[in-house]
Design a protein around this motif. Structure first.
Motif, PDB file in Angstrom:
ATOM      1  N   ARG A 443      33.525  40.468  35.467  1.00 56.64           N
ATOM      2  CA  ARG A 443      34.110  39.540  36.434  1.00 56.64           C
ATOM      3  C   ARG A 443      35.266  38.777  35.790  1.00 56.64           C
ATOM      4  O   ARG A 443      36.310  38.573  36.414  1.00 56.64           O
ATOM      5  N   HIS A 444      35.080  38.359  34.549  1.00 60.93           N
ATOM      6  CA  HIS A 444      36.128  37.629  33.836  1.00 60.93           C
ATOM      7  C   HIS A 444      37.365  38.507  33.650  1.00 60.93           C
ATOM      8  O   HIS A 444      38.503  38.034  33.801  1.00 60.93           O
ATOM      9  N   GLU A 445      37.165  39.769  33.339  1.00 61.36           N
ATOM     10  CA  GLU A 445      38.298  40.677  33.137  1.00 61.36           C
ATOM     11  C   GLU A 445      39.083  40.881  34.425  1.00 61.36           C
ATOM     12  O   GLU A 445      40.315  41.023  34.392  1.00 61.36           O
ATOM     13  N   ARG A 446      38.400  40.886  35.560  1.00 66.20           N
ATOM     14  CA  ARG A 446      39.121  41.036  36.831  1.00 66.20           C
ATOM     15  C   ARG A 446      40.011  39.826  37.097  1.00 66.20           C
ATOM     16  O   ARG A 446      41.134  39.960  37.586  1.00 66.20           O
ATOM     17  N   HIS A 447      39.519  38.654  36.776  1.00 67.69           N
ATOM     18  CA  HIS A 447      40.346  37.458  36.954  1.00 67.69           C
ATOM     19  C   HIS A 447      41.544  37.493  36.006  1.00 67.69           C
ATOM     20  O   HIS A 447      42.645  37.063  36.376  1.00 67.69           O
ATOM     21  N   ALA A 448      41.344  38.007  34.813  1.00 67.81           N
ATOM     22  CA  ALA A 448      42.448  38.137  33.857  1.00 67.81           C
ATOM     23  C   ALA A 448      43.472  39.155  34.361  1.00 67.81           C
ATOM     24  O   ALA A 448      44.687  38.974  34.182  1.00 67.81           O
ATOM     25  N   MET A 449      42.983  40.223  34.993  1.00 63.61           N
ATOM     26  CA  MET A 449      43.891  41.216  35.583  1.00 63.61           C
ATOM     27  C   MET A 449      44.809  40.546  36.602  1.00 63.61           C
ATOM     28  O   MET A 449      46.025  40.757  36.612  1.00 63.61           O
ATOM     29  N   TRP A 450      44.203  39.742  37.483  1.00 61.37           N
ATOM     30  CA  TRP A 450      45.003  39.097  38.523  1.00 61.37           C
ATOM     31  C   TRP A 450      46.054  38.178  37.901  1.00 61.37           C
ATOM     32  O   TRP A 450      47.219  38.180  38.331  1.00 61.37           O
ATOM     33  N   LYS A 451      45.670  37.404  36.907  1.00 59.97           N
ATOM     34  CA  LYS A 451      46.619  36.482  36.275  1.00 59.97           C
ATOM     35  C   LYS A 451      47.803  37.235  35.682  1.00 59.97           C
ATOM     36  O   LYS A 451      48.958  36.814  35.814  1.00 59.97           O
ATOM     37  N   GLU A 452      47.523  38.350  35.028  1.00 59.54           N
ATOM     38  CA  GLU A 452      48.593  39.134  34.408  1.00 59.54           C
ATOM     39  C   GLU A 452      49.524  39.725  35.469  1.00 59.54           C
ATOM     40  O   GLU A 452      50.754  39.674  35.332  1.00 59.54           O
ATOM     41  N   ILE A 453      48.944  40.273  36.522  1.00 61.37           N
ATOM     42  CA  ILE A 453      49.741  40.866  37.599  1.00 61.37           C
ATOM     43  C   ILE A 453      50.570  39.797  38.295  1.00 61.37           C
ATOM     44  O   ILE A 453      51.756  39.992  38.599  1.00 61.37           O
ATOM     45  N   GLU A 454      49.955  38.667  38.533  1.00 58.21           N
ATOM     46  CA  GLU A 454      50.638  37.556  39.186  1.00 58.21           C
ATOM     47  C   GLU A 454      51.853  37.112  38.373  1.00 58.21           C
ATOM     48  O   GLU A 454      52.924  36.833  38.925  1.00 58.21           O
ATOM     49  N   GLN A 455      51.708  37.069  37.077  1.00 57.92           N
ATOM     50  CA  GLN A 455      52.811  36.664  36.214  1.00 57.92           C
ATOM     51  C   GLN A 455      53.937  37.691  36.245  1.00 57.92           C
ATOM     52  O   GLN A 455      55.115  37.345  36.105  1.00 57.92           O
ATOM     53  N   THR A 456      53.586  38.955  36.455  1.00 54.63           N
ATOM     54  CA  THR A 456      54.593  40.018  36.504  1.00 54.63           C
ATOM     55  C   THR A 456      55.445  39.930  37.763  1.00 54.63           C
ATOM     56  O   THR A 456      56.679  40.011  37.698  1.00 54.63           O
ATOM     57  N   TYR A 457      54.799  39.760  38.901  1.00 53.84           N
ATOM     58  CA  TYR A 457      55.513  39.795  40.176  1.00 53.84           C
ATOM     59  C   TYR A 457      55.844  38.413  40.736  1.00 53.84           C
ATOM     60  O   TYR A 457      56.791  38.278  41.517  1.00 53.84           O
ATOM     61  N   MET A 458      55.052  37.405  40.368  1.00 51.72           N
ATOM     62  CA  MET A 458      55.237  36.060  40.940  1.00 51.72           C
ATOM     63  C   MET A 458      55.245  34.989  39.845  1.00 51.72           C
ATOM     64  O   MET A 458      54.421  34.069  39.865  1.00 51.72           O
ATOM     65  N   PRO A 459      56.151  35.078  38.895  1.00 49.24           N
ATOM     66  CA  PRO A 459      56.174  34.092  37.806  1.00 49.24           C
ATOM     67  C   PRO A 459      56.518  32.688  38.282  1.00 49.24           C
ATOM     68  O   PRO A 459      56.336  31.715  37.541  1.00 49.24           O
ATOM     69  N   PHE A 460      56.977  32.573  39.518  1.00 50.99           N
ATOM     70  CA  PHE A 460      57.377  31.281  40.082  1.00 50.99           C
ATOM     71  C   PHE A 460      56.203  30.504  40.662  1.00 50.99           C
ATOM     72  O   PHE A 460      56.367  29.371  41.099  1.00 50.99           O
ATOM     73  N   VAL A 461      55.000  31.078  40.693  1.00 53.40           N
ATOM     74  CA  VAL A 461      53.837  30.385  41.255  1.00 53.40           C
ATOM     75  C   VAL A 461      53.247  29.437  40.216  1.00 53.40           C
ATOM     76  O   VAL A 461      52.996  29.823  39.075  1.00 53.40           O
ATOM     77  N   ASP A 462      53.014  28.184  40.620  1.00 59.21           N
ATOM     78  CA  ASP A 462      52.413  27.183  39.732  1.00 59.21           C
ATOM     79  C   ASP A 462      51.326  26.445  40.516  1.00 59.21           C
ATOM     80  O   ASP A 462      51.614  25.727  41.467  1.00 59.21           O
ATOM     81  N   TYR A 463      50.061  26.636  40.099  1.00 61.82           N
ATOM     82  CA  TYR A 463      48.931  26.028  40.801  1.00 61.82           C
ATOM     83  C   TYR A 463      48.616  24.615  40.322  1.00 61.82           C
ATOM     84  O   TYR A 463      47.741  23.956  40.894  1.00 61.82           O
ATOM     85  N   GLY A 464      49.293  24.162  39.280  1.00 57.84           N
ATOM     86  CA  GLY A 464      49.009  22.829  38.775  1.00 57.84           C
ATOM     87  C   GLY A 464      47.556  22.695  38.363  1.00 57.84           C
ATOM     88  O   GLY A 464      47.006  23.563  37.681  1.00 57.84           O
ATOM     89  N   ASP A 465      46.911  21.616  38.808  1.00 59.03           N
ATOM     90  CA  ASP A 465      45.518  21.369  38.424  1.00 59.03           C
ATOM     91  C   ASP A 465      44.532  21.703  39.543  1.00 59.03           C
ATOM     92  O   ASP A 465      43.415  21.177  39.576  1.00 59.03           O
ATOM     93  N   LEU A 466      44.930  22.586  40.467  1.00 56.00           N
ATOM     94  CA  LEU A 466      44.003  22.987  41.523  1.00 56.00           C
ATOM     95  C   LEU A 466      42.790  23.689  40.917  1.00 56.00           C
ATOM     96  O   LEU A 466      42.898  24.353  39.884  1.00 56.00           O
ATOM     97  N   PRO A 467      41.636  23.575  41.550  1.00 53.94           N
ATOM     98  CA  PRO A 467      40.462  24.311  41.067  1.00 53.94           C
ATOM     99  C   PRO A 467      40.613  25.816  41.309  1.00 53.94           C
ATOM    100  O   PRO A 467      41.297  26.238  42.240  1.00 53.94           O
TER     101      PRO A 467
END
Length: 560
Positions: A443-467
């Motif tokens: 489960r942790h690796e899947r969340h890491a996958m999303w973070k990496e992909i998100e950084q590739t295509y959407m580096p402009f997204v910033d969630y700040g301190d949202l949960p």
């Protein structure tokens, strides 16, 4: 016309269906004359329409009220029937694909039907019947969980649909507060969502292996009936988005921050483009429906009469309420040739977008209702989304009705949002490829996958301190990932085509509308890229297509 309230589709007796299917199969296999085979196919087609109408009505009633035990029980019963129904259909499809009259049949009914069947046949075997029932149960579990969510905010109780209205509030603190509440729910329910998805992934991988595939990606593409493009084409398209749209995303977000008077566009700012807030449509439901009728009367081309048919017949459920599933969709009742629109109005500009989107689906379904075969009533999904997304752009001139003097602002927001969707859409697609290519990931690796992909295509997204979301959990909020694997790149491919309709309408509106209506009438009689070509559009896979669309969009937005 039958009013929706009068529509009745009793549960079919599976034994009777099996007996009828066996009789049809025997006739097909023993027939040597083309006309005899065609007559048997027509009998089978009618059976499929009747069963399909029952399944559609059951699903609709469940999503209209996920707390209704009777509706849930009926959906469970229909889910148990589906594998057997698929098995019976597959036997007939195999017989037709292998029939001595196949060449003559293709000349009569078209080759696309056989291409679809050859894609569908390998996706089922009785060995996975129980797995399919379990998969449907997991999908219902996800739907019930998300539909039951309640968010206490701003002295009101909200569901997933209505909490979304605060994303467009002018008050930044309100936007931030609403996102805090929403993502706190995902944090609290994250483990259960992870567990549901983990079970889904393992189950789907197991089905793929039972069917002889190395992983679910191969099976998923066949289930989606992608008969004229493959994984390599999709990967190349994702790279085009990263190359041409991701840099534009950075520019749009910077410009947005300047417009809002803030240092940086944070996640809770993304939906708002003007300091005074986005333009809003009327908040009264009846007023929205009246304006929609005016819009389609202005537009013509059959949309006016069709919308009146939908409203008079009760074939829409647009208002959000407790227990109703989130999102929006369009389905059809093939025995009567009528579609149904399901949505959740929440009082924002998105209501107009979602409504016109689903109307595009419904209009296509209605215009192609006279296609002689069930397989041609609807095209494959990426083609379906051209009708929906295309209508969003083709109704631009009528947006003055909903937004008055702020209509130009709406059009600018819609165009910007449509472009910003592309990086997100390809992120969802690549995430699923990676998940099913590595089904044993934690489960942790899947969340890491999303973070990496998100950084590739959407580096402009910033969630700040949202949960939750900053830790790679945003994908939990995308129901397609759970319920409709690999159904998402379709939206981005269609968006590229819809943007072309917008450009063409700016040059010659009547010709663009004529091509749009002609495309709707064709239903699914041809594969994606052929439908695109015949509508005088360029395939999104063609080098230079996306680049050209982005260039025109940048010029319109003043981002050259």
């Amino acid at each position: 016309m039958i009013h929706f309230k009068e529509l009745n589709a009793p549960r079919p007796n599976i034994n009777d269906i099996a007996d009828e299917s066996s009789a049809i199969l025997d006739k097909i296999q023993s027939s040597k004359q083309l006309d005899d085979v065609l007559n048997s196919m027509k009998q089978w087609d009618q059976q499929r329409r009747e069963v399909g109408t029952y399944l559609a009505l059951v699903y609709l009633r469940f999503t209209q009220n996920t707390a209704d035990e009777q509706a849930k029980s009926e959906k469970d019963q229909s889910d148990k029937m589906r594998p057997k129904l698929t098995e019976l259909d597959n036997r007939i499809k195999k017989a037709l694909v292998q029939h001595a009259c196949r060449n003559e049949l293709e000349q009569q009914v078209g080759s696309q039907m056989f291409s679809l069947w050859e894609s569908e046949i390998p996706t089922f075997d009785p060995a996975i019947a129980d797995d399919l029932i379990e998969e449907s149960g997991l999908e219902s579990q996800y739907t019930t969980l998300t539909a039951s969510a309640e968010f206490e905010f701003n002295n009101e109780t909200h569901n997933h649909s209505t909490i979304g209205k605060y994303r467009e509030y002018a008050d930044r603190d309100v936007r931030y507060g609403a996102e805090q509440v929403k993502w706190q729910w995902f944090k609290e329910n994250g483990e259960e969502l992870d567990d549901i998805y983990h079970t889904m992934v393992n189950l789907r991988h197991g089905m793929a292996q039972k069917l002889g595939f190395s992983n679910y990606v191969e099976l998923g593409y066949l289930k989606m009936c992608r008969v004229d493009y493959n994984q390599a084409d999709v990967a190349r398209y994702r790279q085009m988005v990263q190359r041409h749209v991701t840099p534009l995303g950075n520019i749009i977000r910077r410009q947005q921050a300047e417009q809002l008077g803030i240092e940086k566009t944070m996640y809770w700012d993304e939906a708002v483009y003007y300091h005074e807030g986005n333009p809003l449509p009327p908040q009264e439901y009846d007023a929205m429906i009246k304006l929609a009728q005016d819009m389609f009367e202005q537009q013509g081309y059959g949309l006016d009469k069709f919308f009146k048919l939908m409203t008079d017949g009760g074939y829409m459920d647009l208002q959000s309420r407790k227990g109703k599933a989130g999102g929006g969709y369009c389905m059809s009742f093939d025995t009567i040739g009528m579609p149904f629109i399901f949505a959740n109005f929440k009082g924002t500009r998105a209501d107009v977008e979602v409504f016109t989107h689903e109307m595009g689906h419904a209009f296509q379904g209605y215009m192609s209702r006279n296609q002689p075969w069930t397989d041609y009533l609807w095209p494959t999904y990426e083609s379906c989304e051209i009708h929906s997304m295309g209508l969003e752009f083709l109704t631009y001139p009528q947006m003055d009705l909903f937004f008055g003097e702020r209509a130009d602002q709406f059009r600018r927001i819609h165009l910007s949002s449509s472009l910003m969707f592309l990086p997100y859409g390809v992120s969802v697609d690549e995430f699923q490829h990676r998940v099913y290519e590595k089904p044993d990931a934690t489960r942790h690796e899947r969340h890491a996958m999303w973070k990496e992909i998100e950084q590739t295509y959407m580096p402009f997204v910033d969630y700040g301190d949202l949960p939750h979301a900053p830790k790679g959990g945003r994908w939990h909020d995308k129901q397609h990932i759970f319920r409709s694997p690999f159904y998402y790149i379709d939206y981005t491919l269609a968006q590229t085509c819809a943007l072309q309709f917008w450009i063409r309408a700016e040059q010659n509106r009547s010709q663009a509308m004529e091509d749009y209506v002609a495309l709707c009438k064709r239903g699914g009689e041809a594969p994606f890229q052929q439908l695109v070509k015949d509508a005088h559009l360029i395939s999104p896979f063609e080098e230079g297509c996306l680049e050209s669309v982005v260039k025109q969009s940048r010029a319109t937005l003043g981002l050259e």
